[in-house]
Design a protein around this motif. Structure first.
Motif, PDB file in Angstrom:
ATOM      1  N   ALA A   1      -2.329 -13.077  -1.558  1.00  0.00           N
ATOM      2  CA  ALA A   1      -3.118 -14.100  -2.262  1.00  0.00           C
ATOM      3  C   ALA A   1      -3.741 -13.540  -3.545  1.00  0.00           C
ATOM      4  O   ALA A   1      -3.928 -14.273  -4.513  1.00  0.00           O
ATOM      5  N   HIS A   2      -4.069 -12.256  -3.555  1.00  0.00           N
ATOM      6  CA  HIS A   2      -4.768 -11.659  -4.704  1.00  0.00           C
ATOM      7  C   HIS A   2      -4.011 -10.533  -5.392  1.00  0.00           C
ATOM      8  O   HIS A   2      -4.438 -10.069  -6.456  1.00  0.00           O
ATOM      9  N   TYR A   3      -2.929 -10.052  -4.782  1.00  0.00           N
ATOM     10  CA  TYR A   3      -2.241  -8.888  -5.314  1.00  0.00           C
ATOM     11  C   TYR A   3      -0.737  -9.119  -5.363  1.00  0.00           C
ATOM     12  O   TYR A   3      -0.189  -9.874  -4.569  1.00  0.00           O
ATOM     13  N   THR A   4      -0.097  -8.446  -6.293  1.00  0.00           N
ATOM     14  CA  THR A   4       1.357  -8.351  -6.319  1.00  0.00           C
ATOM     15  C   THR A   4       1.683  -6.885  -6.087  1.00  0.00           C
ATOM     16  O   THR A   4       0.810  -6.018  -6.266  1.00  0.00           O
ATOM     17  N   PRO A   5       2.917  -6.580  -5.725  1.00  0.00           N
ATOM     18  CA  PRO A   5       3.253  -5.166  -5.570  1.00  0.00           C
ATOM     19  C   PRO A   5       2.913  -4.349  -6.825  1.00  0.00           C
ATOM     20  O   PRO A   5       2.381  -3.234  -6.727  1.00  0.00           O
ATOM     21  N   GLU A   6       3.162  -4.920  -8.008  1.00  0.00           N
ATOM     22  CA  GLU A   6       2.908  -4.192  -9.263  1.00  0.00           C
ATOM     23  C   GLU A   6       1.425  -3.883  -9.461  1.00  0.00           C
ATOM     24  O   GLU A   6       1.070  -2.822  -9.982  1.00  0.00           O
ATOM     25  N   THR A   7       0.528  -4.806  -9.067  1.00  0.00           N
ATOM     26  CA  THR A   7      -0.903  -4.569  -9.273  1.00  0.00           C
ATOM     27  C   THR A   7      -1.478  -3.584  -8.260  1.00  0.00           C
ATOM     28  O   THR A   7      -2.557  -3.039  -8.472  1.00  0.00           O
ATOM     29  N   LEU A   8      -0.767  -3.354  -7.159  1.00  0.00           N
ATOM     30  CA  LEU A   8      -1.263  -2.427  -6.142  1.00  0.00           C
ATOM     31  C   LEU A   8      -0.932  -0.971  -6.454  1.00  0.00           C
ATOM     32  O   LEU A   8      -1.670  -0.068  -6.042  1.00  0.00           O
ATOM     33  N   ILE A   9       0.138  -0.727  -7.188  1.00  0.00           N
ATOM     34  CA  ILE A   9       0.554   0.655  -7.458  1.00  0.00           C
ATOM     35  C   ILE A   9      -0.534   1.377  -8.261  1.00  0.00           C
ATOM     36  O   ILE A   9      -1.006   0.875  -9.277  1.00  0.00           O
ATOM     37  N   GLY A  10      -0.964   2.515  -7.732  1.00  0.00           N
ATOM     38  CA  GLY A  10      -2.026   3.301  -8.359  1.00  0.00           C
ATOM     39  C   GLY A  10      -3.418   2.945  -7.893  1.00  0.00           C
ATOM     40  O   GLY A  10      -4.381   3.643  -8.204  1.00  0.00           O
ATOM     41  N   LYS A  11      -3.572   1.859  -7.142  1.00  0.00           N
ATOM     42  CA  LYS A  11      -4.888   1.419  -6.673  1.00  0.00           C
ATOM     43  C   LYS A  11      -5.351   2.297  -5.519  1.00  0.00           C
ATOM     44  O   LYS A  11      -4.578   2.640  -4.633  1.00  0.00           O
ATOM     45  N   GLN A  12      -6.625   2.648  -5.530  1.00  0.00           N
ATOM     46  CA  GLN A  12      -7.219   3.349  -4.397  1.00  0.00           C
ATOM     47  C   GLN A  12      -7.679   2.313  -3.377  1.00  0.00           C
ATOM     48  O   GLN A  12      -8.286   1.300  -3.739  1.00  0.00           O
ATOM     49  N   VAL A  13      -7.355   2.560  -2.104  1.00  0.00           N
ATOM     50  CA  VAL A  13      -7.714   1.647  -1.025  1.00  0.00           C
ATOM     51  C   VAL A  13      -8.324   2.431   0.126  1.00  0.00           C
ATOM     52  O   VAL A  13      -8.082   3.631   0.270  1.00  0.00           O
ATOM     53  N   MET A  14      -9.097   1.742   0.943  1.00  0.00           N
ATOM     54  CA  MET A  14      -9.690   2.342   2.135  1.00  0.00           C
ATOM     55  C   MET A  14      -8.874   1.898   3.344  1.00  0.00           C
ATOM     56  O   MET A  14      -8.453   0.742   3.431  1.00  0.00           O
ATOM     57  N   ALA A  15      -8.650   2.835   4.280  1.00  0.00           N
ATOM     58  CA  ALA A  15      -7.847   2.509   5.455  1.00  0.00           C
ATOM     59  C   ALA A  15      -8.299   3.319   6.666  1.00  0.00           C
ATOM     60  O   ALA A  15      -8.747   4.459   6.533  1.00  0.00           O
ATOM     61  N   VAL A  16      -8.162   2.702   7.841  1.00  0.00           N
ATOM     62  CA  VAL A  16      -8.336   3.423   9.102  1.00  0.00           C
ATOM     63  C   VAL A  16      -7.031   4.159   9.349  1.00  0.00           C
ATOM     64  O   VAL A  16      -5.962   3.547   9.378  1.00  0.00           O
ATOM     65  N   VAL A  17      -7.124   5.476   9.498  1.00  0.00           N
ATOM     66  CA  VAL A  17      -5.908   6.294   9.615  1.00  0.00           C
ATOM     67  C   VAL A  17      -5.662   6.821  11.029  1.00  0.00           C
ATOM     68  O   VAL A  17      -4.656   7.483  11.248  1.00  0.00           O
ATOM     69  N   ASN A  18      -6.559   6.522  11.982  1.00  0.00           N
ATOM     70  CA  ASN A  18      -6.350   7.075  13.327  1.00  0.00           C
ATOM     71  C   ASN A  18      -6.084   6.018  14.391  1.00  0.00           C
ATOM     72  O   ASN A  18      -6.292   6.261  15.573  1.00  0.00           O
ATOM     73  N   PHE A  19      -5.577   4.844  13.990  1.00  0.00           N
ATOM     74  CA  PHE A  19      -5.023   3.904  14.961  1.00  0.00           C
ATOM     75  C   PHE A  19      -3.593   4.335  15.263  1.00  0.00           C
ATOM     76  O   PHE A  19      -2.917   4.897  14.405  1.00  0.00           O
ATOM     77  N   PRO A  20      -3.078   4.020  16.448  1.00  0.00           N
ATOM     78  CA  PRO A  20      -1.656   4.305  16.691  1.00  0.00           C
ATOM     79  C   PRO A  20      -0.786   3.401  15.820  1.00  0.00           C
ATOM     80  O   PRO A  20      -1.198   2.292  15.461  1.00  0.00           O
ATOM     81  N   PRO A  21       0.418   3.833  15.450  1.00  0.00           N
ATOM     82  CA  PRO A  21       1.313   2.982  14.661  1.00  0.00           C
ATOM     83  C   PRO A  21       1.563   1.655  15.374  1.00  0.00           C
ATOM     84  O   PRO A  21       1.550   1.587  16.605  1.00  0.00           O
ATOM     85  N   ARG A  22       1.776   0.608  14.564  1.00  0.00           N
ATOM     86  CA  ARG A  22       1.970  -0.734  15.115  1.00  0.00           C
ATOM     87  C   ARG A  22       3.180  -1.379  14.457  1.00  0.00           C
ATOM     88  O   ARG A  22       3.302  -1.372  13.231  1.00  0.00           O
ATOM     89  N   GLN A  23       4.038  -1.934  15.275  1.00  0.00           N
ATOM     90  CA  GLN A  23       5.227  -2.615  14.773  1.00  0.00           C
ATOM     91  C   GLN A  23       4.827  -3.984  14.234  1.00  0.00           C
ATOM     92  O   GLN A  23       4.260  -4.797  14.943  1.00  0.00           O
ATOM     93  N   ILE A  24       5.123  -4.218  12.945  1.00  0.00           N
ATOM     94  CA  ILE A  24       4.873  -5.511  12.303  1.00  0.00           C
ATOM     95  C   ILE A  24       6.244  -6.059  11.926  1.00  0.00           C
ATOM     96  O   ILE A  24       6.800  -5.680  10.900  1.00  0.00           O
ATOM     97  N   GLY A  25       6.805  -6.906  12.774  1.00  0.00           N
ATOM     98  CA  GLY A  25       8.170  -7.363  12.544  1.00  0.00           C
ATOM     99  C   GLY A  25       9.113  -6.175  12.646  1.00  0.00           C
ATOM    100  O   GLY A  25       9.110  -5.452  13.627  1.00  0.00           O
TER     101      GLY A  25
END
Length: 113
Positions: free
Chosen positions: A55-79
């Motif tokens: 809704a707010h981003y395109t792939p091009e606008t995300l490249i180089g952006k700093q983001v916050m993420a939870v990194v210690n959840f187990p991997p999850r299959q999305i499709g």
């Protein structure tokens, strides 16, 4: 309001800053989403995720952006895509997701505290 937690509970959630290296549309997702490959520095390396942020981003606008993420959840299959981290965001008034990111450039891999 959510139940109170201890500070030790909070410390169990590993939230880090990363920089989006690559992003591409994920048209196979049920809701519009973008796949991202994020660099979390030498300790964690590159991780991938899928997020409903179209809704707010395109792939091009995300490249180089700093983001916050939870990194210690187990991997999850999305499709057909394996998501390794959970990027953090907030819903705007219409339900679109706005990503959380530092308001100044910080070293990638840094842990939120």
């Amino acid at each position: 309001m959510a139940d109170a937690i201890s500070f030790d509970d909070f410390l169990k959630v590993d939230i880090r800053v990363g920089k989006v290296l690559r992003a591409e549309p994920y048209p196979e997702a049920r809701k519009p989403a973008i796949k991202m490959w994020i660099d979390f520095g030498p300790e964690l390396g590159e991780k991938k995720t899928s997020a409903q942020v179209a809704a707010h981003y395109t792939p091009e606008t995300l490249i180089g952006k700093q983001v916050m993420a939870v990194v210690n959840f187990p991997p999850r299959q999305i499709g057909r895509f394996m998501s390794e981290v959970l990027v953090l965001g907030l819903s705007d008034s219409e339900g679109g997701i706005v990503l959380l990111s530092p308001d100044q450039e910080v070293p990638i891999g840094g842990r939120m505290h």
